[in-house]
Design a protein around this motif. Structure first.
Motif, short mmCIF file in Angstrom:
data_model
loop_
_atom_site.label_atom_id
_atom_site.label_comp_id
_atom_site.label_asym_id
_atom_site.label_seq_id
_atom_site.Cartn_x
_atom_site.Cartn_y
_atom_site.Cartn_z
N GLY A 189 0.84 -1.20 0.00
CA GLY A 189 0.00 0.00 0.00
C GLY A 189 0.87 1.24 0.00
N LEU A 190 0.21 2.39 0.05
CA LEU A 190 0.94 3.66 0.08
C LEU A 190 0.60 4.39 1.37
CD1 LEU A 190 0.28 4.94 -3.55
CD2 LEU A 190 2.49 4.20 -2.61
N LYS A 191 1.63 4.90 2.02
CA LYS A 191 1.38 5.79 3.16
C LYS A 191 1.56 7.21 2.68
CE LYS A 191 4.26 6.12 6.83
NZ LYS A 191 4.57 7.55 7.03
N TRP A 192 0.57 8.04 2.96
CA TRP A 192 0.63 9.41 2.47
C TRP A 192 1.93 10.08 2.86
CZ3 TRP A 192 1.45 14.25 4.36
CH2 TRP A 192 1.05 15.31 3.54
N PRO A 193 2.58 10.84 1.96
CA PRO A 193 2.12 11.02 0.59
C PRO A 193 2.70 10.00 -0.39
CG PRO A 193 3.90 12.56 1.04
CD PRO A 193 3.69 11.76 2.31
N ASN A 194 3.87 9.43 -0.06
CA ASN A 194 4.53 8.66 -1.12
C ASN A 194 5.44 7.56 -0.59
OD1 ASN A 194 6.41 10.31 -0.08
ND2 ASN A 194 6.84 11.45 -1.94
N ASP A 195 5.10 6.98 0.55
CA ASP A 195 5.88 5.84 1.05
C ASP A 195 5.25 4.55 0.54
OD1 ASP A 195 7.51 7.53 2.45
OD2 ASP A 195 6.60 7.15 4.41
N VAL A 196 6.09 3.69 0.00
CA VAL A 196 5.59 2.39 -0.44
C VAL A 196 5.71 1.43 0.75
CG1 VAL A 196 5.81 0.57 -2.16
CG2 VAL A 196 6.47 2.91 -2.75
N MET A 197 4.60 0.82 1.11
CA MET A 197 4.54 0.06 2.36
C MET A 197 4.21 -1.41 2.10
SD MET A 197 4.98 2.63 4.50
CE MET A 197 4.46 2.18 6.15
N LEU A 198 4.70 -2.24 2.99
CA LEU A 198 4.38 -3.68 2.96
C LEU A 198 3.91 -4.08 4.35
CD1 LEU A 198 7.24 -5.61 1.15
CD2 LEU A 198 4.85 -5.47 0.51
N ALA A 199 2.87 -4.89 4.41
CA ALA A 199 2.43 -5.39 5.71
C ALA A 199 3.31 -6.58 6.09
CB ALA A 199 0.97 -5.81 5.63
N ASP A 200 3.79 -6.59 7.34
CA ASP A 200 4.62 -7.72 7.76
C ASP A 200 3.72 -8.88 8.19
OD1 ASP A 200 3.76 -7.29 10.36
OD2 ASP A 200 5.67 -6.51 11.09
N ALA A 201 4.33 -9.93 8.73
CA ALA A 201 3.58 -11.14 9.07
C ALA A 201 2.49 -10.86 10.10
CB ALA A 201 4.54 -12.19 9.59
N HIS A 202 2.64 -9.78 10.88
CA HIS A 202 1.64 -9.42 11.90
C HIS A 202 0.68 -8.35 11.40
CE1 HIS A 202 4.14 -11.73 14.61
NE2 HIS A 202 5.18 -11.05 14.15
N GLY A 203 0.79 -8.02 10.11
CA GLY A 203 -0.10 -7.00 9.56
C GLY A 203 0.35 -5.58 9.86
N ARG A 204 1.57 -5.42 10.40
CA ARG A 204 2.09 -4.06 10.68
C ARG A 204 2.74 -3.52 9.43
NH1 ARG A 204 4.93 -6.21 16.00
NH2 ARG A 204 6.02 -7.25 14.32
N TRP A 205 2.46 -2.25 9.16
CA TRP A 205 2.98 -1.65 7.93
C TRP A 205 4.43 -1.22 8.10
CZ3 TRP A 205 0.53 -2.38 3.55
CH2 TRP A 205 -0.85 -2.56 3.55
N ARG A 206 5.23 -1.56 7.11
CA ARG A 206 6.65 -1.18 7.09
C ARG A 206 6.96 -0.55 5.74
NH1 ARG A 206 6.95 -1.90 11.90
NH2 ARG A 206 7.34 -3.84 12.96
N LYS A 207 7.90 0.38 5.75
CA LYS A 207 8.23 1.08 4.50
C LYS A 207 9.24 0.28 3.68
CE LYS A 207 10.07 5.49 2.81
NZ LYS A 207 10.15 6.94 3.04
N CYS A 208 8.91 0.02 2.42
CA CYS A 208 9.88 -0.68 1.56
C CYS A 208 10.32 0.19 0.39
CB CYS A 208 9.32 -2.00 1.05
SG CYS A 208 8.01 -1.82 -0.15
N GLY A 209 9.79 1.41 0.30
CA GLY A 209 10.22 2.26 -0.80
C GLY A 209 9.73 3.68 -0.66
N GLY A 210 10.34 4.53 -1.45
CA GLY A 210 9.95 5.94 -1.40
C GLY A 210 10.09 6.59 -2.77
N ILE A 211 9.47 7.73 -2.87
CA ILE A 211 9.41 8.44 -4.16
C ILE A 211 9.79 9.89 -3.96
CG2 ILE A 211 7.71 9.30 -5.85
CD1 ILE A 211 6.37 6.43 -5.07
N LEU A 212 10.61 10.38 -4.85
CA LEU A 212 10.98 11.80 -4.82
C LEU A 212 10.82 12.36 -6.22
CD1 LEU A 212 12.20 14.17 -3.16
CD2 LEU A 212 14.43 13.46 -4.05
#
Ligand code: BTN
Length: 279
Positions: A119-142
């Motif tokens: 998913g995306l965290k506003w405004p532009n963080d690319v996120m992945l849910a871990d095994a517990h469903g917690r969101w972690r950042k795996c990418g960014g946009i500039l």
């Protein structure tokens, strides 16, 4: 580095992806560079055509949002910048961020399959849910734009994705980070990811060129909406804002309903999602 480093021959597996997509032409591949975004913005590259792509294995001064750094060990991430010349009014600049986020998240979701959510965290963080469903950042946009008479004559779409970083290699960050390897246990090809990303970009950018706003789809991909959030601003600027993120406005601003029931528009800052585990 920057202008001192020279592009290398394009690796065959990257070349194959570019040929298959017909995108990223011309492509410049660097073993090491200061920043792929900075390179495309150098005067020496002023005449490059729209669609030019820069990919690097390593950046010594990778640029992040809000003046931060983007760091990744050599070969561990997809580090890319795409040159576009949309000639849109400046008010539409946010579409570029939305389109880039959508392309990145679609490519990541395709790469990891259904076992994890992206998913995306506003405004532009690319996120992945871990095994517990917690969101972690795996990418960014500039996205960096150049204006000419209030129109976007050129924009550099910089995207960094953590592909094969191990847990020990993750840089410390405000938003906890992860990589595709950590979440899936699989070594996903950076170039396959790039190919998917370019394909998604191309389709939605063409639609946007035709006047279609990416905002409704972007809103659907924003994990931030409907969540309790804390917004922090650059050091010492303003007290943090706590509330519920309701939606975004046409300019990509985040609308947060605060504790007093007032709607506040956030245009820049760091958004932290409420974490029930820490309360
Ligand atoms: C962020 O989340 O702060 C945005 C990070 C953007 C990093 C990418 S990596 C490729 C491109 N070149 C740069 O110098 N930055 C972007």
């Amino acid at each position: 580095m920057g202008s001192d480093s020279s592009p290398l021959p394009i690796p065959p597996d990257l070349e194959a992806v570019l040929l298959a997509t017909g995108l990223g032409q011309p492509c410049y591949y660097f073993g090491a560079i200061d920043s792929t975004n900075a390179w495309l913005r150098e005067p020496a590259q002023a005449d490059l055509p729209a669609g030019a792509l820069v990919v690097a294995d390593y950046q010594s001064q990778g640029k992040g949002r809000l003046g931060r750094r983007w760091e990744a060990p050599p070969g561990s991430g997809l580090l890319m910048s795409l040159l576009v010349r949309p000639d849109w009014p400046v008010s539409q600049a946010v579409w570029l961020t939305m389109l880039a986020g959508l392309a990145a998240v679609a490519a990541v979701q395709e790469a990891i399959g259904p076992r994890r959510r992206a998913g995306l965290k506003w405004p532009n963080d690319v996120m992945l849910a871990d095994a517990h469903g917690r969101w972690r950042k795996c990418g960014g946009i500039l996205v960096e734009t150049t204006l000419d008479h209030a129109r976007i004559s050129m924009a550099v779409i910089g995207i960094g994705l953590n592909v094969t970083l191990s847990a020990e290699q993750l840089p410390p960050a405000i938003t906890p980070a992860t990589s595709l390897l950590i979440e899936t246990g699989q070594t996903i090809s950076r170039w396959a990811l790039l190919g998917d990303l370019l394909r998604h970009w191309q389709t939605s950018y063409a639609a946007a060129q035709g006047g279609l706003s990416p905002q409704p789809v972007w809103n659907q991909r924003l994990i931030t909406l409907g969540q309790a959030v804390t917004v922090t601003y650059a050091a010492g600027e303003t007290a943090p804002l706590r509330g519920v993120a309701e939606t975004t406005d046409a300019w990509g601003g985040l609308i947060v309903r605060d504790a007093q029931g007032q709607r506040q528009t956030v245009n820049a800052g760091d958004v932290t999602l409420y974490d029930p585990a820490s309360s």
